[in-house]
Write a protein that holds these residues in place. Structure first.
Motif, PDB file in Angstrom:
ATOM      1  N   ARG A  40      80.850  23.568  25.847  1.00  0.00           N
ATOM      2  CA  ARG A  40      81.038  24.604  25.268  1.00  0.00           C
ATOM      3  C   ARG A  40      82.025  25.400  25.965  1.00  0.00           C
ATOM      4  NH1 ARG A  40      75.478  26.129  22.541  1.00  0.00           N
ATOM      5  NH2 ARG A  40      75.508  25.018  20.451  1.00  0.00           N
ATOM      6  N   ARG A  44      86.053  26.179  24.903  1.00  0.00           N
ATOM      7  CA  ARG A  44      86.600  27.507  24.780  1.00  0.00           C
ATOM      8  C   ARG A  44      87.553  27.972  25.888  1.00  0.00           C
ATOM      9  NH1 ARG A  44      87.659  31.888  21.508  1.00  0.00           N
ATOM     10  NH2 ARG A  44      85.477  31.478  20.529  1.00  0.00           N
ATOM     11  N   LEU A 138      82.777  35.050  25.752  1.00  0.00           N
ATOM     12  CA  LEU A 138      83.040  34.411  24.498  1.00  0.00           C
ATOM     13  C   LEU A 138      82.196  33.364  24.073  1.00  0.00           C
ATOM     14  CD1 LEU A 138      86.856  34.235  24.780  1.00  0.00           C
ATOM     15  CD2 LEU A 138      85.567  35.427  23.140  1.00  0.00           C
ATOM     16  N   GLU A 142      79.651  33.565  21.004  1.00  0.00           N
ATOM     17  CA  GLU A 142      79.778  32.646  19.694  1.00  0.00           C
ATOM     18  C   GLU A 142      78.375  31.835  19.651  1.00  0.00           C
ATOM     19  OE1 GLU A 142      82.503  28.911  17.810  1.00  0.00           O
ATOM     20  OE2 GLU A 142      83.201  30.210  19.865  1.00  0.00           O
ATOM     21  N   PHE A 143      77.730  31.518  20.624  1.00  0.00           N
ATOM     22  CA  PHE A 143      76.583  30.555  20.502  1.00  0.00           C
ATOM     23  C   PHE A 143      75.295  31.032  20.822  1.00  0.00           C
ATOM     24  CE2 PHE A 143      80.368  27.911  21.217  1.00  0.00           C
ATOM     25  CZ  PHE A 143      80.345  26.962  20.112  1.00  0.00           C
ATOM     26  N   GLU A 175      90.039  38.346  21.310  1.00  0.00           N
ATOM     27  CA  GLU A 175      89.521  36.726  21.024  1.00  0.00           C
ATOM     28  C   GLU A 175      88.059  36.736  20.329  1.00  0.00           C
ATOM     29  OE1 GLU A 175      90.694  32.708  20.397  1.00  0.00           O
ATOM     30  OE2 GLU A 175      91.774  34.294  21.191  1.00  0.00           O
ATOM     31  N   ALA A 176      87.291  37.838  20.965  1.00  0.00           N
ATOM     32  CA  ALA A 176      85.958  38.013  20.588  1.00  0.00           C
ATOM     33  C   ALA A 176      85.638  38.447  19.231  1.00  0.00           C
ATOM     34  CB  ALA A 176      85.312  38.863  21.560  1.00  0.00           C
ATOM     35  N   LYS A 178      87.611  37.594  16.764  1.00  0.00           N
ATOM     36  CA  LYS A 178      87.867  36.636  15.799  1.00  0.00           C
ATOM     37  C   LYS A 178      86.735  35.474  15.685  1.00  0.00           C
ATOM     38  CE  LYS A 178      92.809  36.494  17.627  1.00  0.00           C
ATOM     39  NZ  LYS A 178      93.538  35.647  18.560  1.00  0.00           N
ATOM     40  N   ILE A 179      85.790  35.624  16.432  1.00  0.00           N
ATOM     41  CA  ILE A 179      84.681  34.766  16.201  1.00  0.00           C
ATOM     42  C   ILE A 179      83.985  34.863  14.860  1.00  0.00           C
ATOM     43  CG2 ILE A 179      82.426  34.062  17.092  1.00  0.00           C
ATOM     44  CD1 ILE A 179      83.462  34.668  20.037  1.00  0.00           C
ATOM     45  N   ASN A 180      83.400  33.989  14.291  1.00  0.00           N
ATOM     46  CA  ASN A 180      83.155  33.893  13.216  1.00  0.00           C
ATOM     47  C   ASN A 180      81.432  34.157  12.968  1.00  0.00           C
ATOM     48  OD1 ASN A 180      82.588  33.464  10.178  1.00  0.00           O
ATOM     49  ND2 ASN A 180      82.330  31.468  10.311  1.00  0.00           N
ATOM     50  N   TYR A 181      81.218  35.483  13.294  1.00  0.00           N
ATOM     51  CA  TYR A 181      79.607  36.031  13.329  1.00  0.00           C
ATOM     52  C   TYR A 181      79.055  35.903  11.735  1.00  0.00           C
ATOM     53  CZ  TYR A 181      81.742  37.925  17.600  1.00  0.00           C
ATOM     54  OH  TYR A 181      82.280  37.916  19.054  1.00  0.00           O
TER      55      TYR A 181
END
Length: 195
Positions: A40, A44, A138, A142-143, A175-176, A178-181
């Motif tokens: 990851r 990333r 990031l 994300e994870f 960028e943070a 844009k993450i799909n939360y």
């Protein structure tokens, strides 16, 4: 084009992380936990900065190398114990990675640079240290934010998110966002940051 030393070092880092006795299931596949984290981090980094130097690429892959070998429980379960554990881990990751890089044929100056990055020296001042920290943050958002959400109360979560945010650069912030939360986590992030 990846160099032979890079390919060898990457394979050896993966081999170390494959030995992780802890596992994580992702998209119905079971992975050794730190091998998945390493993948990851690398993915990333390459998405965030495709022209990242070889030193940052290796530092990203080796960020948590063999992390399970120094258990959190072996330190006092308070803030001082936590910070000492984190500091010792950085040195441990840097030392183990240095041994791998030496075996792969890298020069001392390159090995020292990778150690410098893994130990997060001159954060906010060194561009590559900051890049690596952005990637760490990031990957966490994300994870790993979602599992945290189920373990901690809202105030602690807001504190964690704010501390994470404050470690990042402006580009990292962009960028943070844009993450799909999940809608709930996005709302939590916005509340934490006063957005």
């Amino acid at each position: 084009m990846k160099t032979i030393p890079f390919l060898n070092a990457s394979a050896w880092i993966d081999s170390e992380n494959e030995a992780d006795p802890n596992s994580e299931i992702y998209q119905d596949v079971t992975y050794p936990k730190e091998l998945l984290y390493s993948e990851r981090m690398y993915e990333r980094l390459m998405a965030f900065k495709p022209d990242a130097s070889e030193a940052v690429q290796i530092a990203a892959k080796a960020q948590h190398i063999c992390r399970w070998k120094i258990a959190r429980e072996s330190y006092p379960m308070d803030r001082v114990g936590y910070l000492k554990w984190r500091e010792d881990l950085k040195k441990f990751h840097a030392k183990l990675t240095s041994e791998i890089l030496k075996k792969a044929g890298y020069e001392d100056a390159f090995i020292d640079r990778v150690s410098f990055l893994i130990e997060k020296k001159l954060l906010k001042k060194d561009e590559e240290t900051q890049l690596l920290e952005d990637v760490v943050c990031l990957v966490f958002l994300e994870f790993y934010l979602d599992p945290f959400v189920h373990k901690h109360d809202t105030e602690k979560l807001k504190n964690i998110i704010l501390k994470t945010w404050n470690k990042m650069s402006e580009k990292g912030h962009e960028e943070a966002l844009k993450i799909n939360y999940t809608p709930e986590n996005l709302q939590l992030i916005k509340e934490s940051l006063g957005l």
